[in-house]
Design a protein around this motif. Structure first.
Motif, PDB file in Angstrom:
ATOM      1  N   HIS A 254       0.812  -1.222   0.000  1.00  0.00           N
ATOM      2  CA  HIS A 254       0.000   0.000   0.000  1.00  0.00           C
ATOM      3  C   HIS A 254       0.845   1.272   0.000  1.00  0.00           C
ATOM      4  O   HIS A 254       0.326   2.366   0.250  1.00  0.00           O
ATOM      5  CB  HIS A 254      -0.936   0.009   1.216  1.00  0.00           C
ATOM      6  CG  HIS A 254      -1.826  -1.186   1.298  1.00  0.00           C
ATOM      7  ND1 HIS A 254      -2.926  -1.350   0.487  1.00  0.00           N
ATOM      8  CD2 HIS A 254      -1.768  -2.289   2.082  1.00  0.00           C
ATOM      9  CE1 HIS A 254      -3.514  -2.503   0.776  1.00  0.00           C
ATOM     10  NE2 HIS A 254      -2.827  -3.094   1.723  1.00  0.00           N
ATOM     11  N   TYR A 255       2.132   1.121  -0.277  1.00  0.00           N
ATOM     12  CA  TYR A 255       3.054   2.255  -0.185  1.00  0.00           C
ATOM     13  C   TYR A 255       2.538   3.487  -0.938  1.00  0.00           C
ATOM     14  O   TYR A 255       2.258   3.439  -2.136  1.00  0.00           O
ATOM     15  CB  TYR A 255       4.431   1.868  -0.740  1.00  0.00           C
ATOM     16  CG  TYR A 255       5.364   3.050  -0.867  1.00  0.00           C
ATOM     17  CD1 TYR A 255       5.978   3.596   0.257  1.00  0.00           C
ATOM     18  CD2 TYR A 255       5.612   3.650  -2.103  1.00  0.00           C
ATOM     19  CE1 TYR A 255       6.818   4.692   0.150  1.00  0.00           C
ATOM     20  CE2 TYR A 255       6.451   4.742  -2.219  1.00  0.00           C
ATOM     21  CZ  TYR A 255       7.044   5.265  -1.088  1.00  0.00           C
ATOM     22  OH  TYR A 255       7.863   6.358  -1.187  1.00  0.00           O
ATOM     23  N   GLY A 256       2.406   4.590  -0.193  1.00  0.00           N
ATOM     24  CA  GLY A 256       2.100   5.889  -0.782  1.00  0.00           C
ATOM     25  C   GLY A 256       0.688   6.068  -1.316  1.00  0.00           C
ATOM     26  O   GLY A 256       0.379   7.133  -1.874  1.00  0.00           O
ATOM     27  N   SER A 275      -4.408  -0.433  -3.557  1.00  0.00           N
ATOM     28  CA  SER A 275      -3.427  -1.481  -3.257  1.00  0.00           C
ATOM     29  C   SER A 275      -2.558  -1.714  -4.486  1.00  0.00           C
ATOM     30  O   SER A 275      -3.053  -1.668  -5.616  1.00  0.00           O
ATOM     31  CB  SER A 275      -4.121  -2.805  -2.885  1.00  0.00           C
ATOM     32  OG  SER A 275      -5.039  -2.654  -1.834  1.00  0.00           O
ATOM     33  N   TRP A 276      -1.287  -1.980  -4.240  1.00  0.00           N
ATOM     34  CA  TRP A 276      -0.396  -2.355  -5.338  1.00  0.00           C
ATOM     35  C   TRP A 276      -0.676  -3.798  -5.728  1.00  0.00           C
ATOM     36  O   TRP A 276      -0.858  -4.664  -4.875  1.00  0.00           O
ATOM     37  CB  TRP A 276       1.066  -2.203  -4.918  1.00  0.00           C
ATOM     38  CG  TRP A 276       1.505  -0.785  -4.791  1.00  0.00           C
ATOM     39  CD1 TRP A 276       1.508  -0.022  -3.656  1.00  0.00           C
ATOM     40  CD2 TRP A 276       2.003   0.053  -5.844  1.00  0.00           C
ATOM     41  NE1 TRP A 276       1.977   1.238  -3.929  1.00  0.00           N
ATOM     42  CE2 TRP A 276       2.285   1.322  -5.262  1.00  0.00           C
ATOM     43  CE3 TRP A 276       2.233  -0.133  -7.198  1.00  0.00           C
ATOM     44  CZ2 TRP A 276       2.789   2.383  -5.997  1.00  0.00           C
ATOM     45  CZ3 TRP A 276       2.737   0.925  -7.942  1.00  0.00           C
ATOM     46  CH2 TRP A 276       3.012   2.160  -7.350  1.00  0.00           C
ATOM     47  N   ARG A 292      -2.184 -10.649  -5.693  1.00  0.00           N
ATOM     48  CA  ARG A 292      -3.357 -10.022  -6.315  1.00  0.00           C
ATOM     49  C   ARG A 292      -4.119  -9.277  -5.219  1.00  0.00           C
ATOM     50  O   ARG A 292      -5.301  -9.513  -4.964  1.00  0.00           O
ATOM     51  CB  ARG A 292      -4.223 -11.083  -6.996  1.00  0.00           C
ATOM     52  CG  ARG A 292      -3.578 -11.631  -8.268  1.00  0.00           C
ATOM     53  CD  ARG A 292      -4.419 -12.677  -8.945  1.00  0.00           C
ATOM     54  NE  ARG A 292      -3.963 -12.900 -10.315  1.00  0.00           N
ATOM     55  CZ  ARG A 292      -4.469 -13.818 -11.130  1.00  0.00           C
ATOM     56  NH1 ARG A 292      -5.451 -14.604 -10.713  1.00  0.00           N
ATOM     57  NH2 ARG A 292      -4.008 -13.949 -12.361  1.00  0.00           N
ATOM     58  N   HIS A 293      -3.387  -8.375  -4.592  1.00  0.00           N
ATOM     59  CA  HIS A 293      -3.854  -7.744  -3.366  1.00  0.00           C
ATOM     60  C   HIS A 293      -4.988  -6.743  -3.600  1.00  0.00           C
ATOM     61  O   HIS A 293      -5.796  -6.498  -2.713  1.00  0.00           O
ATOM     62  CB  HIS A 293      -2.679  -7.052  -2.670  1.00  0.00           C
ATOM     63  CG  HIS A 293      -2.849  -6.967  -1.189  1.00  0.00           C
ATOM     64  ND1 HIS A 293      -2.957  -8.077  -0.382  1.00  0.00           N
ATOM     65  CD2 HIS A 293      -2.945  -5.901  -0.362  1.00  0.00           C
ATOM     66  CE1 HIS A 293      -3.107  -7.703   0.870  1.00  0.00           C
ATOM     67  NE2 HIS A 293      -3.104  -6.388   0.915  1.00  0.00           N
ATOM     68  N   SER A 294      -5.026  -6.159  -4.781  1.00  0.00           N
ATOM     69  CA  SER A 294      -6.078  -5.183  -5.079  1.00  0.00           C
ATOM     70  C   SER A 294      -7.454  -5.830  -5.028  1.00  0.00           C
ATOM     71  O   SER A 294      -8.399  -5.272  -4.455  1.00  0.00           O
ATOM     72  CB  SER A 294      -5.843  -4.565  -6.459  1.00  0.00           C
ATOM     73  OG  SER A 294      -4.597  -3.909  -6.499  1.00  0.00           O
ATOM     74  N   ASP A 295      -7.575  -7.003  -5.608  1.00  0.00           N
ATOM     75  CA  ASP A 295      -8.853  -7.711  -5.599  1.00  0.00           C
ATOM     76  C   ASP A 295      -9.193  -8.184  -4.195  1.00  0.00           C
ATOM     77  O   ASP A 295     -10.365  -8.196  -3.796  1.00  0.00           O
ATOM     78  CB  ASP A 295      -8.801  -8.901  -6.561  1.00  0.00           C
ATOM     79  CG  ASP A 295     -10.185  -9.436  -6.904  1.00  0.00           C
ATOM     80  OD1 ASP A 295     -11.168  -8.662  -6.803  1.00  0.00           O
ATOM     81  OD2 ASP A 295     -10.291 -10.616  -7.294  1.00  0.00           O
ATOM     82  N   HIS A 296      -8.175  -8.567  -3.432  1.00  0.00           N
ATOM     83  CA  HIS A 296      -8.402  -9.009  -2.052  1.00  0.00           C
ATOM     84  C   HIS A 296      -9.010  -7.883  -1.210  1.00  0.00           C
ATOM     85  O   HIS A 296      -9.949  -8.110  -0.447  1.00  0.00           O
ATOM     86  CB  HIS A 296      -7.088  -9.480  -1.427  1.00  0.00           C
ATOM     87  CG  HIS A 296      -7.165  -9.682   0.053  1.00  0.00           C
ATOM     88  ND1 HIS A 296      -7.933 -10.672   0.630  1.00  0.00           N
ATOM     89  CD2 HIS A 296      -6.591  -9.008   1.081  1.00  0.00           C
ATOM     90  CE1 HIS A 296      -7.825 -10.605   1.947  1.00  0.00           C
ATOM     91  NE2 HIS A 296      -7.019  -9.607   2.244  1.00  0.00           N
TER      92      HIS A 296
END
Length: 344
Positions: A254-256, A275-276, A292-296
């Motif tokens: 989640h940087y920045g 999310s990156w 696939r952190h954005s979908d999570h």
């Protein structure tokens, strides 16, 4: 069927740890070499692919128990390898550099096949699976992660209220300090609020945070009884190493990134661009699609086997192992990632 079994690749971390424990010399570093040299190399030469599942395929994958069994098997693997590792470390046959290698391998094992699997199981509706999640967090000394992550991080991600969201130009080393301590404090605050809503006193059987402290203390006591003071020392170091790996992953995820605050005082709904994302194939399957952190974050109840690649989310230029190495060199991380944030 072959697509289902690709997640067997996640067991390559336990296998490399097994090699580390029962080897000598440079081979005691089998897991860090595999995770941070071999996997990044594979991700360079292997092409990413983006399989799309229709609704019928998703239903079949959700009903297929093999995906759950693959997660559950990590529990005996983790604890058996930890036992063998501590037994080897407390023997008299190792030189210092070999002990460092085994400790490093065990730390990576706990970060990937304990904390990461605990993260997946912790989002399940089943009480049994949530309990398994907490069991995996015991040797990582991070049981409070269950409370803070599910009831804090997912609510406050990409806002100043979330200690697990790294700020723009914040180094990973500063983030380790702020995230570790503030998440622990937040977990106690969340626990107190839960008790207040259920009209329970702070000193009660329903106070999970107290149970977490008792259980982790009992775990360390058992380690001391079996392996002595040196075994206790190694167990604590391995646990700390595992949750610092977790926090480094939190850092890059989640940087920045920031959610906008609305005129109502609330923050905008969590979107995929908060999310990156990383679709690099090896990191994906070794970490059960965590990358696939954005979908999570868009839908946290989604099981790992149906998570999708969100192309509209900010994309990491490298997989997680390479990104972790870059984050450990802040000037290089800032040089590569900061321009991508400004273009979002």
């Amino acid at each position: 069927m072959l697509d289902d079994l690709k997640y067997l690749f996640a067991y390559t971390i336990p296998l490399s740890t097994l090699l580390s424990i029962f080897s000598e010399g440079i081979f005691t570093f089998a897991t860090p070499i595999y995770a941070f040299i071999f996997i990044p190399f594979l991700e360079i030469i292997m092409k990413d692919y983006d399989t799309k599942y229709d609704e019928d395929q998703k239903k079949k994958r959700l009903s297929n128990r093999i995906f759950d069994i693959l997660l559950y098997l990590n529990i005996p693997f983790v604890f058996i390898l930890l036992f063998f590792g501590l037994n080897k470390l407390t023997g008299n046959s190792l030189i210092i550099i070999e002990k460092i290698g085994i400790v490093s391998s065990l730390g990576i094992l706990l970060a990937t096949n304990a904390i990461n699997v605990a993260h997946e199981l912790g989002h399940r509706m089943s009480r049994t699976e949530r309990t398994l999640s907490k069991i995996l967090l015991i040797p990582c000394l991070y049981m409070h992660f269950y409370l803070e992550h599910n009831f804090g991080h997912h609510k406050n991600v990409a806002t100043p209220e979330d200690p697990a969201t790294s700020k723009f130009n914040q180094s990973v080393y500063h983030f380790w300090i702020t995230s570790v301590f503030n998440q622990f404090i937040n977990a106690w605050k969340i626990q107190k609020e839960i008790l207040k809503r259920s009209e329970k006193s702070f000193i009660s059987f329903q106070n999970d945070m107290i149970w977490y402290m008792i259980i982790q203390s009992a775990y360390l006591y058992l380690i001391f009884m079996f392996f002595g003071i040196y075994g206790l020392f190694y167990a604590v170091i391995v646990g700390i190493q595992s949750f610092l790996f977790l926090e480094t992953i939190n850092y890059i995820e989640h940087y920045g990134l920031v959610r906008k605050k609305l005129s109502s005082g609330r923050y905008e709904r969590v979107q995929t661009h908060h999310s990156w994302n990383s679709n690099h194939i090896i990191g994906r399957i070794v970490l059960y699609e965590l990358t696939r952190h954005s979908d999570h974050h868009f839908k946290s109840s989604k099981k790992y086997q149906i998570l999708e690649n969100k192309k509209d989310s900010p994309q990491l230029p490298y997989g997680y192992p390479t990104s972790i190495l870059l984050a450990l060199i802040p000037p290089l991380w800032f040089k590569i990632i900061n321009p991508r944030i400004k273009s979002i």
